[in-house]
Design an enzyme around this catalytic site. Structure first.
Site, PDB file in Angstrom:
ATOM      1  N   SER A 164       0.870  -1.170   0.000  1.00  0.00           N
ATOM      2  CA  SER A 164       0.000   0.000   0.000  1.00  0.00           C
ATOM      3  C   SER A 164       0.908   1.221   0.000  1.00  0.00           C
ATOM      4  O   SER A 164       2.080   1.131   0.409  1.00  0.00           O
ATOM      5  CB  SER A 164      -0.879   0.002   1.260  1.00  0.00           C
ATOM      6  N   TYR A 176      -1.226  -0.207  10.754  1.00  0.00           N
ATOM      7  CA  TYR A 176      -1.267  -0.577   9.339  1.00  0.00           C
ATOM      8  C   TYR A 176       0.016  -0.136   8.640  1.00  0.00           C
ATOM      9  O   TYR A 176       0.589  -0.895   7.850  1.00  0.00           O
ATOM     10  CB  TYR A 176      -2.497   0.050   8.693  1.00  0.00           C
TER      11      TYR A 176
END
Length: 239
Positions: free
Chosen positions: A143, A156
């Protein structure tokens, strides 16, 4: 790599990007083993994609589950050409409000799961390289959160920065074994992810089929051509 008759494993295959990866691989003639925890969702995808899609109920954080899934694919097809480590989980929140369980769940799925699946794939790919001069291709879906930190996504961020480091290290470790490793860093994409994570994506996000098409381009490169990293973002995220 020519994807016609290739054998691929896609994790997190039941929906979102994983379903689109599976669909586009099958469109190119590949045989896909789709791994996910939701048996019902996998069965529904099988109805849509047909016999080239093999649903496999698997928790990528469970070592026995992972090994059984990879053993099944190799036993049934005799090879493994592509692994897309797509399974991921996000739970956003301020660092002083995150629970230890929320932290651990993200590291377990996003990092440990990538490790377990990569470790399971590599022996078969090394054998293929010894026989044919090319082992296979591992694609890790990270990501943009693996490139830059942002408030309220520290857990995250930590997991996706780890995927970045793992990908870079394994790329350098495995390239002489004829195994490609690529890491993909998508920005805002129109999937269910933000609903689960408790976040808001950009009003004008990328579409999952476009992200999948880019991954297919990475996979279809010549054998001696390695795209090790790809960063993708919506051009006009605010519309």
């Amino acid at each position: 790599m020519k994807l016609t008759n290739a054998v691929a494993i896609v994790t997190g295959a039941s929906r979102g990007l994983g379903a689109h990866f599976s669909e586009q691989l099958i469109e190119r003639g590949a045989m896909v083993y789709g791994l996910a925890r939701s048996t019902d969702a996998l069965d529904s995808l099988r109805e849509k994609l047909g016999e080239q899609f093999h649903p496999v109920t698997c928790d990528v954080t469970n070592e026995a589950d992972v090994q059984a899934a990879f053993d099944r694919a190799v036993d049934e097809q005799g090879r493994l050409d592509v692994l897309i480590n797509n399974a991921g989980y996000g739970q956003f929140g301020r660092v002083d409000e995150l629970t230890a369980e929320e932290w651990e769940d993200q590291q377990s799925t996003n990092v440990h799961g990538v490790f377990l699946c990569t470790r399971a794939a590599v022996p078969t790919m090394k054998e293929q390289n010894a026989e044919n001069g090319f082992g296979g291709h591992i694609v890790n879906i990270a990501s943009v959160a693996g490139l830059v930190g942002n408030p309220s996504i520290s857990a995250y961020n930590a997991s996706k920065f780890a995927v970045r480091g793992f990908s870079d290290a394994t790329m350098k470790e495995l390239r002489e074994d004829g195994i490609k490793v690529s890491c993909i860093y998508p920005g805002s994409t129109q999937t269910h992810f933000s609903d689960v994570a408790g976040s808001n994506i950009a009003p004008n996000p990328m579409q999952p089929e476009d992200v999948a098409a880019t991954v297919m381009h990475v996979l279809e490169g010549p054998d001696n051509y390695l795209i090790s990293e790809v960063v993708m973002r919506p051009l006009r995220p605010r519309g």
